[in-house]
Design an enzyme around this catalytic site. Structure first.
Site, PDB file in Angstrom:
ATOM      1  CG  HIS A 160      35.377  41.121  45.834  1.00 35.71           C
ATOM      2  ND1 HIS A 160      35.000  40.725  44.578  1.00 35.71           N
ATOM      3  CD2 HIS A 160      34.731  42.295  46.061  1.00 35.71           C
ATOM      4  CE1 HIS A 160      34.159  41.617  44.066  1.00 35.71           C
ATOM      5  NE2 HIS A 160      33.982  42.582  44.944  1.00 35.71           N
ATOM      6  CG  HIS A 190      33.312  46.707  48.128  1.00 31.57           C
ATOM      7  ND1 HIS A 190      33.656  47.382  46.977  1.00 31.57           N
ATOM      8  CD2 HIS A 190      32.824  45.508  47.730  1.00 31.57           C
ATOM      9  CE1 HIS A 190      33.364  46.624  45.922  1.00 31.57           C
ATOM     10  NE2 HIS A 190      32.851  45.481  46.352  1.00 31.57           N
ATOM     11  CG  LEU A 191      38.669  47.886  53.271  1.00 29.71           C
ATOM     12  CD1 LEU A 191      40.183  48.042  53.453  1.00 29.71           C
ATOM     13  CD2 LEU A 191      38.055  47.237  54.512  1.00 29.71           C
ATOM     14  NE  ARG A 192      30.763  50.414  50.604  1.00 25.04           N
ATOM     15  CZ  ARG A 192      30.571  49.700  49.497  1.00 25.04           C
ATOM     16  NH1 ARG A 192      31.361  49.848  48.458  1.00 25.04           N
ATOM     17  NH2 ARG A 192      29.580  48.848  49.405  1.00 25.04           N
ATOM     18  CG  HIS A 224      31.184  43.258  38.510  1.00 20.96           C
ATOM     19  ND1 HIS A 224      30.730  43.339  39.801  1.00 20.96           N
ATOM     20  CD2 HIS A 224      30.079  43.330  37.722  1.00 20.96           C
ATOM     21  CE1 HIS A 224      29.407  43.463  39.788  1.00 20.96           C
ATOM     22  NE2 HIS A 224      28.986  43.466  38.542  1.00 20.96           N
ATOM     23  CG  ASP A 280      31.124  41.606  46.680  1.00 18.23           C
ATOM     24  OD1 ASP A 280      31.636  42.731  46.860  1.00 18.23           O
ATOM     25  OD2 ASP A 280      30.255  41.383  45.820  1.00 18.23           O
ATOM     26  CG  ASP A 297      33.647  44.503  42.309  1.00 19.64           C
ATOM     27  OD1 ASP A 297      33.079  43.619  41.660  1.00 19.64           O
ATOM     28  OD2 ASP A 297      33.278  44.867  43.449  1.00 19.64           O
ATOM     29  CG  ASN A 332      33.529  50.066  44.437  1.00 22.11           C
ATOM     30  OD1 ASN A 332      34.298  49.718  45.327  1.00 22.11           O
ATOM     31  ND2 ASN A 332      32.270  49.695  44.394  1.00 22.11           N
TER      32      ASN A 332
HETATM   33 ZN   LIG Z   1      31.404  42.921  41.935  1.00 28.17          ZN
END
Ligand SMILES: [Zn+2]
Lengths: 428, 316
Positions: A56, A58-60, A177, A303, A150, A90
């Site tokens: 999990h 987030h590499l954006r 999520h 995360d 997510d 996302n």
């Molecule tokens: Zn989440």
């Protein structure tokens, strides 16, 4: 390709031995090894773990390269001891097509700091209305196996059922999520004693638990795999324990911050502590630790959620949710699980490498440290400590809740298929 | 006490009594032909209001002006704020203007904490109401009003009725009245009480009629009609029937007991007109007392280094 002789290293914290990494594999294990031409690492006192795998992250990229990029995010991952990360969907555009996941996957290959396993969105635009082309993402070179909206919950029960069923065709898993949307309208923090005093909208535990209960039942009904993202409450742990006791194929992850921090920190109104799911109570933290220790919770997942300064430098309600996690995860786990005697290093390897690799179907990662296995290895110094300095982290963002905290354990080296991505605590 | 007034929890019993005593002295000014004191001459007080509240803003403005402070009204509407300037940038602007105190009203709970503790400004911060968190000067003026009518706080029973969940007035009053020695009971439908209320230093009841005969003070809170759309209660009529203070219920209160309301009122909803206009209602008095109490707060926070309110506490 260079080879590395790790002298006096303790695999999984066991007896010291030598480890030879050559041709991308662990080629020899034993005392008094020698190898001409090998780069010798004095690993006396260091522990070797299989390279960590994050489910999990987030590499954006694409879309929010001001907060993080695949390059900076995987640098942070390597420095944190990870050899593979799952890049959440996302982004902007959302990773809901083969084109986007392939782009992210290729960027990971290009930089080479860690393997990037893209997560595909479950629904188009993570809007929760229409299934994305899950099969196309599974079949493309990125080989997506984990699907998640997510940031949003797949709250529609029918859509969730269909997604769980559909991904069976290619051995995929839905990573949910769990957040019942109506119960969390306007929610700002854990609902309880602290939210009552602080006047912040409450985020009840039941909003997470109700979805987990439903999804476990759905997964059982259709015989599918379910993975629960970032469980944060004692009740969630109980539900997952119950689902596992039934023999259902349910797995779960917990974040380092939910293992350490509580909602009492919100009394500062400092949005550095604003995160989704929210920080919970000390009783929840205790239950999460126990669940991770007894294996109810399968994995620690970071995360990792970078945000630019301005997204946190504001009032609580206006701030973004999320915190950095890649470079601090192992230290937090050492502090709360190993140094407390709750888990051995072998169990850390299981929860941070073996099981997450299995859940994500990540080939070549999470393997036992034995001759012939791919040389994905992390060397840590458990006796060292360090003070978290946000500006010194590799991430483009600085939103770490651990700033100024002194944490145990440092990553000395990370090897990805025999290549050092980190050596002597620095990017190689 | 602390350099800022962010929460009623910031006040010790001595701090609170000092503010009330100072307010009494300052109230006497109102009877003199010249109402101004030179105390805060040359000091700048900024009223930073992100929510419309003419009532609270003018009260603070009058208080600061009677102490001869320079007052700048920085309203969210008609300024850069409405164009989306961040709280931080606004704070830096106020700091550049040389604000000695910032009186802030904000829709976000905790915004005054952020102003006070983020290193953006050096001045004192006074919370004039933040989201559903606190409104400490309202609690102080309520306490001031109660003391004038009833003498002391010890053992006095104060019943607060209405939308506790969303009320910053209730949160500040529970804290302050507990500090001052009164016994507080909250009365509301269970939907309008926060989860976690059991840990507050007060009692909780769902039955208004059972509490009224025991009450020295009954404080009615405004209940917004919109709450019924979110299913907090079925209808305004039912709310009024179960939790409104009508003439019959008023008659069940002890003869000495007073009725308070922070305003603005919904006549006919939480309070009947005949009750609001009774001599035992302090609603107009509360407004008058607000100015004296806010003068006391500004005076004690700003008048010199050895602030009479108490020791200074540095925040980082
Ligand atoms: Zn989440």
């Amino acid at each position: 390709m260079s080879s590395y002789l790790l002298r006096g290293v303790r695999p999984l914290g066991g007896e010291p031995t030598d480890l030879l990494l050559a041709d991308g594999r662990i080629s020899e294990i034993g005392c008094g090894l020698s190898a001409t031409g090998a780069h010798v690492v004095d690993a006396d006192g260091l522990i070797a773990l299989p390279g960590l795998v994050d489910l999990h992250t987030h590499l954006r990229e694409p879309g929010r390269e001001d907060a993080e990029t695949v390059e900076t995010g995987t640098q942070a991952a390597a420095l944190g001891g990870f050899t593979a990360v799952h890049a959440m969907a996302n982004t902007s555009p959302v990773a809901d097509t083969a084109g986007v996941v392939e782009q992210v996957w290729r960027l990971g290959q290009q930089y080479g700091h860690a393997d990037v396993r893209p997560v595909g969105a479950v629904t188009v635009g993570i809007a929760g209305e229409q299934l994305a082309e899950l099969g196309a993402m599974a079949d493309c070179p990125a080989g997506v196996r984990v699907f998640s909206d997510d940031g949003h919950c797949v709250s529609d029960a029918v859509l969730m059922r269909r997604a769980l069923e559909y991904v069976k065709a290619f051995d995929g898993v839905i990573a949910q999520h769990a957040q019942e949307p109506r119960l969390t309208e306007g929610a700002q923090m854990n609902e309880g004693e602290m939210s009552a005093v602080l006047g912040l909208g409450g985020w009840p535990a039941v909003a997470e638990e109700a979805i987990i209960a439903r999804d476990c039942l759905l997964a059982a009904h259709v015989g599918s795999r379910l993975h629960v993202c970032h469980v944060s409450t004692a009740g969630s742990v109980e539900l997952i324990r119950w689902a596992k006791s039934k023999g259902w194929d349910v797995t779960a992850e917990v974040t380092p911050h939910h293992l350490l921090l509580t909602d009492e920190l919100v009394a500062s109104y400092d949005p550095i502590y604003k995160v989704n799911p929210p920080l919970r109570t000390a009783a929840d933290v205790e239950a999460l630790r126990a669940g991770l220790a007894d294996g109810t919770i399968d994995a620690v997942a970071t995360d990792h959620a970078p945000h630019p300064d301005e997204a946190k430098d504001c009032e609580w309600a206006a701030a973004a949710m999320g915190m950095l996690g890649l470079q601090t995860a192992l230290s937090v786990v050492q502090q709360v699980m190993v140094d407390t005697g709750l888990m051995s290093w072998a169990e850390v390897a299981d929860r941070m490498s073996t099981r997450p690799a299995r859940i994500g179907r990540v080939d070549g990662h999470g393997r036992a440290l034995e001759v012939g296995a791919p040389a994905n290895v992390t060397l840590i110094d458990p006796s060292a400590s360090w003070t978290v300095e946000p500006h010194a982290l590799a991430s483009k963002s600085r939103n770490t809740p651990y700033r100024t905290m002194t944490l145990p354990g440092t990553v000395y080296a990370t090897f990805l298929r025999g290549n050092a991505t980190v050596l002597d605590g620095k990017l190689a | 006490m602390k350099r800022h007034l962010l929460s009623a929890a910031d006040l010790s019993r001595d701090d609170a009594l000092l503010i009330l005593d100072t307010a009494e002295e300052l109230a006497r000014l109102a009877d003199r032909p010249i109402k101004k004191l030179p105390t805060l001459r040359g000091r700048t007080v900024v009223n930073l209001f992100y929510e419309d509240s003419t009532r609270t803003r003018t009260s603070f403005e009058a208080a600061a002006k009677r102490l001869s402070a320079d007052v700048i009204n920085f309203a969210a509407k008609g300024s850069s704020v409405s164009k989306g300037e961040s709280l931080k940038d606004t704070a830096l602007t106020l700091e550049a203007m040389g604000a000695d105190a910032v009186v802030v009203r904000h829709h976000a709970s905790g915004a005054p904490h952020r102003l006070a503790n983020s290193g953006w400004i050096r001045g004192s911060v006074v919370n004039a109401g933040d989201g559903t968190h606190e409104h400490p000067t309202q609690a102080l003026l309520d306490a001031f009003t109660m003391r004038r009518r009833l003498g002391s706080f010890d053992g006095r029973r104060v019943t607060i009725v209405g939308d506790i969940l969303h009320s910053r007035v209730a949160r500040s009053n529970v804290r302050l009245l507990h500090t001052l020695g009164a016994q507080v009971t909250l009365v509301a439908p269970p939907t309008l009480l926060p989860v976690g209320v059991a840990t507050w230093p007060c009692a909780v009841s769902y039955d208004l009629d059972a509490e009224l005969p025991k009450s020295d003070v009954v404080m009615m809170l405004r209940v917004q009609h919109e709450r019924m759309n979110a299913a907090f209660f079925p209808s305004a009529r039912e709310y009024s029937r179960r939790y409104g203070l009508d003439g019959l219920r008023f008659a069940a209160m002890p003869e000495h007991a007073i009725v308070m309301h922070p305003g603005p009122m919904n006549r006919g909803m939480e309070i009947a007109a005949e009750v609001a206009d009774s001599p035992r209602s302090t609603i107009v008095e509360q407004v008058t007392n607000g100015v004296s109490v806010r003068m006391a707060v500004l005076y004690l926070l700003l008048s010199g280094s050895e602030s009479a309110i108490g020791s200074t506490e540095e925040t980082s």
